[in-house]
Design a protein around this motif. Sequence first.
Motif, short mmCIF file in Angstrom:
data_model
loop_
_atom_site.label_atom_id
_atom_site.label_comp_id
_atom_site.label_asym_id
_atom_site.label_seq_id
_atom_site.Cartn_x
_atom_site.Cartn_y
_atom_site.Cartn_z
N VAL A 160 12.78 4.36 -3.92
CA VAL A 160 12.88 4.20 -2.48
C VAL A 160 11.84 3.23 -1.94
CG1 VAL A 160 12.79 5.41 -0.27
CG2 VAL A 160 13.88 6.49 -2.23
N VAL A 161 10.61 3.30 -2.45
CA VAL A 161 9.55 2.42 -1.94
C VAL A 161 9.92 0.95 -2.11
CG1 VAL A 161 7.20 1.63 -2.38
CG2 VAL A 161 7.67 4.07 -2.18
N GLN A 162 10.37 0.59 -3.30
CA GLN A 162 10.72 -0.82 -3.54
C GLN A 162 11.95 -1.23 -2.75
OE1 GLN A 162 10.36 -2.47 -7.46
NE2 GLN A 162 9.13 -0.76 -8.21
N TYR A 163 12.89 -0.31 -2.57
CA TYR A 163 14.08 -0.60 -1.77
C TYR A 163 13.70 -0.89 -0.32
CZ TYR A 163 18.66 0.04 0.41
OH TYR A 163 19.82 -0.12 1.14
N GLU A 164 12.83 -0.06 0.24
CA GLU A 164 12.42 -0.25 1.64
C GLU A 164 11.58 -1.51 1.79
OE1 GLU A 164 13.24 1.42 4.28
OE2 GLU A 164 14.43 2.97 3.29
N LEU A 165 10.68 -1.77 0.85
CA LEU A 165 9.87 -2.98 0.92
C LEU A 165 10.74 -4.23 0.82
CD1 LEU A 165 6.72 -2.10 -1.23
CD2 LEU A 165 6.83 -2.43 1.25
N ILE A 186 1.43 -12.55 -0.95
CA ILE A 186 1.28 -11.38 -1.81
C ILE A 186 0.36 -11.69 -2.98
CG2 ILE A 186 2.51 -9.82 -3.40
CD1 ILE A 186 4.90 -9.99 -1.52
N GLN A 187 0.48 -12.88 -3.56
CA GLN A 187 -0.31 -13.23 -4.73
C GLN A 187 -1.75 -13.57 -4.37
OE1 GLN A 187 0.79 -13.01 -7.97
NE2 GLN A 187 2.51 -12.03 -6.95
N SER A 188 -1.99 -14.18 -3.22
CA SER A 188 -3.33 -14.63 -2.85
C SER A 188 -4.13 -13.58 -2.10
CB SER A 188 -3.25 -15.91 -2.01
OG SER A 188 -2.55 -15.66 -0.79
N ARG A 196 -7.75 -4.43 -8.61
CA ARG A 196 -7.59 -5.71 -9.31
C ARG A 196 -6.56 -5.64 -10.43
NH1 ARG A 196 -11.71 -3.02 -11.44
NH2 ARG A 196 -12.25 -3.24 -13.67
N LYS A 197 -6.41 -4.47 -11.05
CA LYS A 197 -5.43 -4.32 -12.13
C LYS A 197 -4.07 -3.85 -11.63
CE LYS A 197 -8.86 -3.25 -15.70
NZ LYS A 197 -9.29 -2.27 -16.74
N ASN A 198 -3.99 -3.51 -10.34
CA ASN A 198 -2.75 -2.97 -9.77
C ASN A 198 -2.01 -4.00 -8.92
OD1 ASN A 198 -3.69 -0.57 -10.88
ND2 ASN A 198 -4.61 0.10 -8.96
N ARG A 199 -2.57 -5.18 -8.73
CA ARG A 199 -1.97 -6.16 -7.85
C ARG A 199 -0.55 -6.48 -8.33
NH1 ARG A 199 -5.59 -10.31 -6.96
NH2 ARG A 199 -3.86 -11.59 -6.19
N PRO A 200 0.40 -6.61 -7.41
CA PRO A 200 1.80 -6.85 -7.80
C PRO A 200 1.99 -8.22 -8.43
CG PRO A 200 1.54 -7.00 -5.42
CD PRO A 200 0.24 -6.49 -5.95
N TRP A 220 2.99 0.93 -5.52
CA TRP A 220 2.10 1.75 -4.70
C TRP A 220 1.03 0.88 -4.04
CZ3 TRP A 220 2.29 5.81 -2.09
CH2 TRP A 220 1.21 6.64 -1.84
N CYS A 221 0.51 -0.07 -4.80
CA CYS A 221 -0.50 -1.00 -4.27
C CYS A 221 0.08 -1.87 -3.16
CB CYS A 221 -1.05 -1.86 -5.41
SG CYS A 221 -2.19 -3.16 -4.90
N LEU A 222 1.27 -2.41 -3.38
CA LEU A 222 1.89 -3.30 -2.39
C LEU A 222 2.26 -2.53 -1.13
CD1 LEU A 222 2.94 -6.08 -1.68
CD2 LEU A 222 5.08 -5.53 -2.84
#
Length: 312
Positions: A160-165, A186-188, A196-200, A220-222
């Motif tokens: 659901v989280v990715q669908y809503e995002l 998103i990347q910058s 730092r290890k969870n960045r999308p 979750w991070c995004l």
Amino acid sequence: MNIHLVALFHLEDLKKYGFDPILQPLVNDLKVLETQGIQVPFSDTPLRCISQLFSVIQVTGDNLAIHGLFGTVESFSATYCCPFCLTDKTSLQFVFNEDNPDLILCTKELYTEHCNAVAQNPTLVHSFGVKRTCPLNALQFFHCSDNYAVNIMHDLLEGVVQYELKLLFQYLVRDSICLNILSERIQSFKYGYSERKNRPSAIKVDDGRNDLGLNAIQSWCLLRNTPLIFGDLVDPDKLLACHSTFDSNCQHCVLPNHNRWYDYEKKHQNQLAFHWEKVYFKRFLFGPVMHVLTSDLEGSKVARSLSNTECV
């Protein structure tokens, strides 16, 4: 959470023999624990023993494995794919509350009825999504129809989280920015040392799928950082307010304490996901669903070191 390995089997054996013969030794041992228990010495008086009885109360795992173990259809696009009710795929788009008069919840009696229907009719593939009985139902205190260990990792973070995002990002691309700028933001973005290890990684917005191609921790991070990344592009009283409500609900799903969730949701009763209200308040008597999160199981050293092998 303590993880102790009790059984291993190859996927090829599961395809050939099914769950029943593979899990039978484990079920036999669990029956002994339910009826006879084991002798456990007290730590302060080693010569003194008491008999402790054990049983299975809930089973957790990823959705596909749980459906296979419980004998229900393993296709989530099937007509009857919900583990909690008999709502068909079409009605799932319109039924959002368990108080709906047309909703029929799964029970032991209905599960047994569906298993018998399949057993009596060899041409019947399944009955209301049930294909066969679950071997764990032979235990004294467990039945799969009473299993409410919902999977936050797959249902929310990879679902659901990715669908809503994705809906939010598609709106931004149509209304405010181009896809390249959205990806660059998103990347910058500076997520901080702890993230730092969870960045999308690179997200997929226009691929026709319902997800963003992220794993659970990246999702979750995004989710938590989206208002900071795009807050200057959207009216905070409209779209981001809706996102904030959704984010808050997800945050409360992972609370380690029931009372904090209840205090929050008393004011937001209509925002709970379908079925999750009763999972929390009326059925799930074994603690918050955060404690049955499968990411710890899937990320364990034992699981990572084994390929084509199922762990129990």
